[in-house]
Design an enzyme around this catalytic site. Sequence first.
Site, short mmCIF file in Angstrom:
data_model
loop_
_atom_site.label_atom_id
_atom_site.label_comp_id
_atom_site.label_asym_id
_atom_site.label_seq_id
_atom_site.Cartn_x
_atom_site.Cartn_y
_atom_site.Cartn_z
N CYS A 48 17.16 23.06 17.35
CA CYS A 48 18.20 24.04 17.29
C CYS A 48 18.67 24.50 18.45
CB CYS A 48 17.24 24.97 16.18
SG CYS A 48 18.93 26.24 16.23
N CYS A 52 15.86 31.50 18.87
CA CYS A 52 14.77 33.03 18.14
C CYS A 52 13.78 32.79 18.14
CB CYS A 52 15.49 32.36 16.69
SG CYS A 52 16.61 32.44 15.87
N CYS A 66 10.82 31.02 16.23
CA CYS A 66 10.88 30.04 15.38
C CYS A 66 10.79 28.38 15.77
CB CYS A 66 12.79 30.30 15.35
SG CYS A 66 13.22 28.98 14.04
N CYS A 117 16.29 26.53 -2.14
CA CYS A 117 16.96 26.75 -1.42
C CYS A 117 16.29 25.86 -0.03
CB CYS A 117 16.33 28.67 -0.82
SG CYS A 117 16.63 28.52 1.48
N CYS A 128 20.12 27.90 -3.53
CA CYS A 128 19.90 28.68 -2.47
C CYS A 128 20.50 27.53 -0.86
CB CYS A 128 19.59 29.55 -2.15
SG CYS A 128 19.33 30.57 -0.82
N CYS A 134 21.30 36.48 0.71
CA CYS A 134 20.02 37.08 0.79
C CYS A 134 19.77 37.35 2.13
CB CYS A 134 19.16 34.68 -0.11
SG CYS A 134 17.70 35.53 0.59
N ARG A 177 11.72 39.81 -2.14
CA ARG A 177 11.00 38.81 -2.06
C ARG A 177 9.76 38.72 -0.77
NH1 ARG A 177 14.72 35.01 -1.38
NH2 ARG A 177 14.68 34.75 -3.07
N1 SAM Z 1 19.11 28.38 11.65
C1 SAM Z 1 18.97 29.13 10.07
C2 SAM Z 1 19.42 30.65 10.71
O1 SAM Z 1 19.02 30.80 11.41
O2 SAM Z 1 20.11 31.39 9.86
C3 SAM Z 1 18.57 29.04 8.97
C4 SAM Z 1 16.53 28.69 8.87
S1 SAM Z 1 16.11 30.68 9.92
C5 SAM Z 1 14.14 29.12 9.62
C6 SAM Z 1 15.48 31.33 8.80
C7 SAM Z 1 15.26 32.02 8.32
O3 SAM Z 1 13.81 32.10 8.31
C8 SAM Z 1 15.29 33.52 9.82
O4 SAM Z 1 16.33 33.83 10.24
C9 SAM Z 1 14.18 34.19 9.74
O5 SAM Z 1 14.57 35.49 9.16
C10 SAM Z 1 13.43 33.26 9.01
N2 SAM Z 1 11.81 32.74 10.18
C11 SAM Z 1 11.41 31.65 10.35
N3 SAM Z 1 10.46 31.08 11.73
C12 SAM Z 1 10.46 32.14 10.93
C13 SAM Z 1 8.72 33.11 11.52
N4 SAM Z 1 8.12 32.11 12.31
N5 SAM Z 1 8.08 33.98 10.74
C14 SAM Z 1 9.02 34.60 9.89
N6 SAM Z 1 10.00 34.41 9.34
C15 SAM Z 1 10.66 33.12 9.75
C1 DTB Z 2 13.28 33.52 5.09
O1 DTB Z 2 13.67 34.65 4.98
N1 DTB Z 2 11.84 33.39 4.88
C2 DTB Z 2 12.02 31.58 4.87
C3 DTB Z 2 13.74 31.67 4.75
N2 DTB Z 2 14.24 32.58 4.36
C4 DTB Z 2 14.65 30.41 4.56
C5 DTB Z 2 11.77 31.13 5.98
C6 DTB Z 2 10.52 30.99 6.13
C7 DTB Z 2 9.50 30.89 7.64
C8 DTB Z 2 8.76 30.54 7.75
C9 DTB Z 2 8.72 29.51 9.22
C10 DTB Z 2 8.20 27.84 9.57
O2 DTB Z 2 8.21 27.33 7.37
O3 DTB Z 2 9.04 27.31 9.26
FE1 SF4 Z 3 17.79 27.53 14.54
FE2 SF4 Z 3 15.57 28.72 14.64
FE3 SF4 Z 3 17.26 30.52 15.35
FE4 SF4 Z 3 17.19 29.25 12.99
S1 SF4 Z 3 16.06 30.81 12.92
S2 SF4 Z 3 18.92 29.28 14.30
S3 SF4 Z 3 15.70 27.57 13.16
S4 SF4 Z 3 16.26 28.87 16.08
#
Ligand code: SAM
Ligand code: DTB
Ligand code: SF4
Length: 331
Positions: free
Chosen positions: A60, A64, A67, A104, A136, A196, A268
Amino acid sequence: MLDWRNYTTARGDWTREEIKEIYHSPLLDLIFAAGSLHRALHPANEVQVCTLLSVKTGGCPEDCAYCPQAARYQTELEVHRLMDVDKVLEAAREAKEAGSTRFCMGAAWREVRDNRDFDRIISMIEGVNEMGLEVCCTLGMITEEQAVRMKAAGLHAYNHNLDSAPEFYDKIITTRTYQDRLRTLENVRKAGITVCCGGIVGMGESDDERIGLLHTLSNLWPHPESTPINALVAVEGTPLGDRPKVQIWDMVRMIATARLVLPNTQVRLSAGRVHMSDEQQALCFLAGANSIFAGEKLLTTPNNERDSDAELFALLGLVPRVPNKKELQPA
Ligand code: SAM
Ligand code: DTB
Ligand code: SF4
């Protein structure tokens, strides 16, 4: 002292001060009030069970800080291009058989583009919807037109988190703004898809910044139909890789305050559940959480075993919520 009866009507005009007062209440008063409100407005023992699938993993372009899927961080992640529709439908079928009612699909995209990948997502939505599951998606930013197209394909909910308070947000993400996020949420709403939206605890934010997230969420109107509260999963290689584990009391306080200011929302208990004992999870349910992610993986990190969740549900007398296809009609 907090009286849950003052919180039964949803409001979109909360002030930060009001939320701050709730958040800092003595913990047991807070749990008791949130739990009582939950029991008054929702079937007490029902928990929504959702399954996540990462349909496009890693690579990506965003930054973030939490992430593991951001291309710029060195994490042990297996990158995968967009999955085939058949494989996704197979996973959805398995999730349904295992008792999930919401499925989802997540993609490591900054935003949706109008290309063949999006056509494929549309086919996934149609297929999962036909199985009778609530579908979702969480695919990054979307336009109103894209939202309308997904709604027509049967999309029930779109997940797009605000992650934190506006004043903390730019310490975590610089490649897209809070305003961008709000715009996507508006597009989702306009298309008649349920919203959501939630955030993450444990990124180094202060109590005031946690309150700030709840303040923004509670001023979205109508309120999000579901709000994930994630405990940060600290992944090695990301800038937040060495953050300490979130205290259970912080999660409980956050969930209980969310329950009181978002009375009708599914709250959740999301990422981080894998590190919680049965007793800790029970406390979160008591504080008003009524939704979880189930299945051995979240998007890329491990989640609780199906069997241990089944045991926990049996132990506590919890039952999975049936799919709700009538939550919202187009505005
Ligand atoms: N790329 C898309 C976005 O960012 O909207 C969708 C997937 S993203 C992984 C969805 C959400 O997962 C993020 O907004 C964040 O709140 C959560 N998330 C991602 N990595 C995480 C982590 N390491 N711990 C907790 N929540 C996480
Ligand atoms: C949300 O709030 N938590 C989920 C879902 N929406 C997409 C994702 C959590 C991701 C945790 C880190 C991972 O497994 O990559
Ligand atoms: Fe990309 Fe992860 Fe940010 Fe979603 S949360 S936009 S997958 S870097």
